[in-house]
Structure formats: structure tokens, C-alpha cells
Design an enzyme around this catalytic site. Structure first.
Site: not given
Length: 419
Positions: A277-278, A281, A357
């Protein structure tokens, strides 16, 4: 002055009652009926006690947030109309004839009095987190962080005041535009500077100690073409039981950071989803999109502050004890307007953040393909932080930079069905 103070206190009291009614009486708890019994229903992954504590803690915390925001504005308003802001400027003028020293002295007293008057509210928030076992910090450690906050904010804001009022005096009509131009390199410098100088003032950062896990995370980074050499771990267990991971910094100082609480409470598969997930970004340039959005909002904000300050000083300058924008006594008005505009723009900025997100979530599930680990990680995040799975609408609009846990689990379930 007494009339305005009475009106302000009455308005604040009515506002507080309205917030209390909305959060404690009007807003229901639980999830919508169609989702009861699903993986998004907290009753399926929380105990009965955790459900009660989650509802209590989240509601009280949201109440404190909404009543604290206008309290800060109220303090700034009181500083102006009582003439206290002007007295602080007189003290600073009497101490030195050098404007930089006058500014530093003025802002020190302003910061000190706001901190003292806000301390009881901050203390309530600390005790609340302590009572519900979210915070593990001792009072002395918490006070140490408060003092670091005070001095870091004081030093940064003093620099901003010096530059801001030099611009107002030098370019009275276009100061806001020049201030915005200067804010671009300043913001980028802070983002580069923060991970290696400011953040370590609060916690210890070090490369991830679990080398097997770090190797797997770096393999994910390699698949995403991310030039990462380390994943950083931070000792947040000294302060909290909550879980988190984040991306911070830019350029060579950019970091992927894992809280040690996340490492101890999540499985390896769940941690890999969080890391993916990070990385999402990073791959989708969300940090730079965020910087661009912030700069656009700050340009509009500075323009509006200029117009509103001129209007208020022209119409109510005598009442606010402000003769000119060039005076330091106008700084509380600047802060008040900045606070109001920031709060008013939060629904827009939060909407963009929630979209980012969700995009990162979808990137992570495409990369890992482990829906169960992803859903379980969100469930554990809710349990650890006693957060509401489906918060009231206004709370989501004004507070949530992430989709609600209900939304995140549901769109993962939908994605699973499409495979």
C-alpha cells in the site's frame, strides 16, 4: 468588548451542544443492516467489550476534536479584543528596536499563552487515550513531546513571521503572492528535512531488524521499480498500542516507515500488504500530487486572507486593536483566518486523500493478491486503535483522510469476487 465576549461564549456553548447532540444522540452505531455479519461488521472481529470501548472512545475523541478547533479561534479572538495582543507588541517593542527580535519576543509570548490556556484540553485528550489503553506513554514522556512541539513550532513560526511581515511591509498589495512563491521551496525543504532532523526528536528510527521480512519487502519494492535500500522501523510501542505505517520525505530522504506495534500485531502477509500500500503511494506519485494540491490551496488561502484581513481591519480595526496589517498585532487575526480556511477546506483535501488511499489499497491488492490478509489487517487496525468502522458522516467528511474501514473492507470483498 463584554458584549462580544458574552456572545462568543454563548455561540460556542450552543455549538458544543449541537456537536454533542449529533455525535452522542443523533448518530447511530454499528454498520448498515445489509452488512451485518460480513467481514466489515465489527461484531465479527471485535469482542463485546471492544465494541463498547470503540464506540465510546471514538465518540468522545470526535467530540473533543470538534469543540477544540473553534476554542483555538476563540482564544485568538480574545487576545485581540482584550488588547492583550497589542500589549505583547508594546512589550516586545520596549525590549528591542530590532524587528527580528521584536517578532521573536512577541511570538514567544503569544505561543506561551496559547499553550498554557490550551493545556487542559490537551491533557484531557492524553488522559482519554490513557484510559482506553491507546496511549502507553508516561506523563513525563508526554510532557517531553509537548515541549519539543512547542520549541519546534516556535522556531519554524518565528522564521515565517519574520519573512511574512517583511513582505507585508515591502510589498503591501502583493505580499500574499510573494509569500506563496517563497512557501514552495520552504515546504519542499521541510519535507526533505523532517525525516532526518525533526522526526528523530520524538522517536528512534532504525533499519528494520527482521532481515527476512525486510528482504521480502525489498523484493516488492523491486517489482514496483522503487529504489529502496531499507525499510525503517520506529519504536512507537513506548507511546501507543495503535498500528501504523507511512511514507515520508522526498528525494533521497524519502522513507517507508513501520511502527514496531505493527510488526508485533500483524502477520507477515498482512505487513506485506501494508507495505505494498505504501509503495502504491510512491509509484502513483501521491506525495508530489499532495504537494501540488497543498500549494494550490495555499495560494487561494493567502489571497483570501489578504482580502479578509483588509476588510476586518478597515471595518473593525479599532475593536480588534489593530491599526494596520503591518503590525505584529495583526498576526492573531492571520492565524484565526488561516485556521478557519484550513478547516473549511478540509472536506476537499480529505476527499482527495481518501481517493489516493483507495488507489493505494487497490495497487496493494493487485501486487499481493492476498485478500484475506488485507481484510484482516484492516480489522486489526480497527481493534488496536478502537476506531469506528462506520463513523458519522460529518466525522468522515472533516476528519478522515482514509476511507472508512467499512468502505475499505467492502471494496476488497468486491475485488475478490471479480477474480
Amino acid at each position: 468588548m463584554r458584549k462580544w465576549l458574552t456572545r462568543s461564549i454563548l455561540l460556542y456553548f450552543v455549538y458544543g451542544l449541537a456537536v454533542y447532540w449529533y455525535l452522542f444522540i443523533f448518530s447511530g452505531s454499528g454498520v448498515p443492516a445489509p452488512y451485518e455479519g460480513t467481514s466489515a461488521d465489527p461484531a465479527t472481529f471485535m469482542t463485546g467489550r471492544e465494541l463498547i470501548l470503540s464506540q465510546e472512545y471514538s465518540t468522545i475523541r470526535n467530540f473533543l476534536y470538534f469543540v477544540t478547533i473553534p476554542f483555538e479561534w476563540f482564544l485568538l479572538f480574545v487576545f485581540m479584543i482584550t488588547g492583550f495582543s497589542r500589549k505583547m507588541q508594546d512589550w516586545s517593542n520596549a525590549t528591542s528596536k530590532i524587528f527580528s527580535l521584536q517578532s521573536a519576543i512577541y511570538f514567544f509570548w503569544l505561543s506561551l499563552f496559547i499553550s498554557i490556556l490550551s493545556f487542559p484540553v490537551d491533557m484531557i485528550g492524553f488522559q482519554l487515550s490513557k484510559m482506553y489503553h491507546i496511549t502507553t506513554q508516561s506523563f513525563s514522556a508526554w510532557m517531553k513531546d509537548q515541549l519539543i512541539d512547542f520549541w519546534v513550532n516556535y522556531l519554524l513560526m518565528t522564521v515565517i513571521i519574520l519573512v511574512l511581515y517583511w513582505l507585508i511591509k515591502r510589498f503591501e498589495k502583493r505580499w500574499w503572492l510573494y509569500a506563496w512563491f517563497l512557501s514552495i521551496p520552504f515546504s519542499l525543504f521541510l519535507m526533505f528535512f523532517q525525516p532526518v532532523v525533526i522526526d528523530p526528536l520524538y522517536n528512534d528510527f532504525y533499519p528494520l531488524q527482521n532481515k527476512e521480512l525486510e528482504e521480502k519487502i525489498l523484493e516488492l519494492a523491486d517489482q514496483a521499480d522503487i529504489p529502496a535500500e531499507h525499510v525503517y522501523e520506529v519504536n512507537m510501542s513506548e507511546k501507543t498500542n495503535a498500528l501504523n505505517a507511512y511514507v515520508t520525505g522526498i528525494g533521497s530522504n524519502s522513507r517507508i516507515v513501520l511502527w514496531d506495534t505493527t510488526l508485533t500485531r500483524l502477520s507477515e502477509e498482512e505487513i506485506l500488504f501494508i507495505m505494498a500500500h505504501e509503495m502504491g503511494h510512491y509509484v502513483m506519485n501521491h506525495i508530489y500530487v499532495g504537494i501540488a494540491g497543498y500549494l494550490l490551496l495555499s495560494l487561494v488561502g493567502l489571497f483570501l486572507i489578504d482580502k479578509l484581513m483588509r476588510l476586518f481591519i478597515k471595518r473593525n480595526g479599532e475593536f480588534l486593536k489593530i491599526r494596520s496589517m503591518k503590525e505584529l498585532t495583526s498576526f492573531p487575526l492571520f492565524l484565526l483566518l488561516l485556521g478557519v480556511l484550513t478547516f473549511a477546506s478540509s472536506p476537499l483535501s480529505n476527499t482527495v486523500a481518501r481517493y489516493q488511499e483507495k488507489s493505494a489499497d487497490m495497487y496493494a491488492i493487485e501486487m499481493t493478491g492476498n485478500h484475506e490478509a488485507a481484510i484482516q489487517s484492516f480489522q486489526e487496525l480497527s481493534r488496536a486503535g478502537l476506531s469506528q468502522v462506520d463513523p458519522p458522516t460529518l466525522v468522515k467528511i472533516f476528519r478522515y483522510t482514509h476511507p472508512t474501514m467499512l468502505e475499505r473492507i467492502l471494496y476488497l470483498e468486491e475485488h475478490k469476487k471479480t477474480e
